[in-house]
Scaffold this motif. Structure first.
Motif, short mmCIF file in Angstrom:
data_model
loop_
_atom_site.label_atom_id
_atom_site.label_comp_id
_atom_site.label_asym_id
_atom_site.label_seq_id
_atom_site.Cartn_x
_atom_site.Cartn_y
_atom_site.Cartn_z
N ALA A 1 0.84 -1.19 0.00
CA ALA A 1 0.00 0.00 0.00
C ALA A 1 0.88 1.24 0.00
O ALA A 1 2.01 1.22 0.50
N GLU A 2 0.36 2.34 -0.57
CA GLU A 2 1.15 3.55 -0.69
C GLU A 2 0.40 4.76 -0.15
O GLU A 2 -0.82 4.84 -0.26
N VAL A 3 1.14 5.68 0.44
CA VAL A 3 0.61 6.96 0.92
C VAL A 3 1.47 8.06 0.32
O VAL A 3 2.70 8.03 0.45
N HIS A 4 0.82 9.00 -0.35
CA HIS A 4 1.53 10.14 -0.94
C HIS A 4 1.02 11.40 -0.26
O HIS A 4 -0.19 11.65 -0.24
N VAL B 1 6.01 13.87 -0.13
CA VAL B 1 6.63 12.64 0.38
C VAL B 1 5.78 11.45 -0.04
O VAL B 1 4.54 11.50 0.01
N HIS B 2 6.44 10.38 -0.44
CA HIS B 2 5.76 9.17 -0.91
C HIS B 2 6.26 7.98 -0.10
O HIS B 2 7.45 7.68 -0.10
N PHE B 3 5.33 7.30 0.60
CA PHE B 3 5.66 6.13 1.43
C PHE B 3 5.00 4.88 0.87
O PHE B 3 3.93 4.95 0.26
N ALA B 4 5.60 3.74 1.14
CA ALA B 4 4.99 2.43 0.94
C ALA B 4 4.96 1.75 2.29
O ALA B 4 5.85 1.95 3.13
N LEU C 1 -3.03 11.12 -0.41
CA LEU C 1 -3.44 10.20 -1.47
C LEU C 1 -3.12 8.78 -1.01
O LEU C 1 -2.00 8.51 -0.58
N LEU C 2 -4.09 7.89 -1.09
CA LEU C 2 -3.90 6.49 -0.71
C LEU C 2 -4.02 5.61 -1.94
O LEU C 2 -4.90 5.83 -2.78
N ARG C 3 -3.18 4.58 -2.02
CA ARG C 3 -3.20 3.69 -3.18
C ARG C 3 -3.02 2.26 -2.72
O ARG C 3 -2.18 1.96 -1.86
N HIS C 4 -3.80 1.36 -3.27
CA HIS C 4 -3.73 -0.09 -3.04
C HIS C 4 -4.08 -0.52 -1.62
O HIS C 4 -3.71 -1.61 -1.21
#
Length: 176
Positions: free
Chosen positions: A2-5, A63-66, A165-168
């Motif tokens: 999962a990712e958080v931007h 910033v972009h986290f997984a 922003l949330l992804r997956h």
């Protein structure tokens, strides 16, 4: 994964006793979080407000986290500093706020505090000579029980605008 931007800005600060302010900031996340892009920490420029007591920084955050799990969700920690006309710096306040876990645009107001001197002599020295007590371990800003044993006083507020922003997350059983 999962990712958080996180995309936004440190707008500025208000309510501080001094002018000519700048902010040192950082993002802390748990062990399951990996930084994919952007900076984990930074510093704004010094602003000397002329018209009102609001220091304007408009400092970008991107910033972009997984992550493999939700534990250790990111927190934004802040240190607001004053710079005098001779270039000397003095800490004015510590603060932190949790990054919102819901997607969208968020306006955050992070209230800051500073350690208060334990005696009358120490407070008088702070008023006359500047400086003042600082934390030996800055992780006390957002750490649990030890922070509540400190004697503190309110310092001011940092204003943050943050897009999340949330992804997956659906793939990993988390409904947003």
């Amino acid at each position: 994964m999962a990712e958080v931007h996180l995309i936004g800005q440190l707008l500025g600060a208000s309510g501080f006793s001094q002018r000519r302010l700048f902010c040192k900031w950082g993002l802390h996340a748990g062990g399951a979080w990996k930084l994919l892009g952007g900076l984990r920490e930074g510093q704004t420029q010094v602003d000397d407000p002329q018209a009102d007591d609001m220091a304007h920084w408009c400092h970008p955050l991107d910033v972009h986290f997984a992550t493999k799990g939700l534990q250790g969700w990111p927190r934004l920690h802040l240190q607001v500093w004053h710079q005098d006309s001779l270039g000397r710096t003095e800490l004015l306040g510590y603060g932190f706020c949790h990054v919102p876990s819901s997607p969208g645009c968020h306006a955050l107001s992070c209230v800051t505090w500073r350690p208060r001197g334990s005696g009358v002599t120490q407070r008088l020295r702070h008023r006359l000579l500047g400086g003042g007590p600082q934390l030996r371990a800055p992780d006390l800003i957002y750490a649990g029980a030890d922070r509540f044993r400190l004697r503190t006083e309110a310092a001011g507020t940092v204003h943050v605008e943050l897009g999340v922003l949330l992804r997956h997350f659906g793939r990993y059983g988390v409904q947003c």
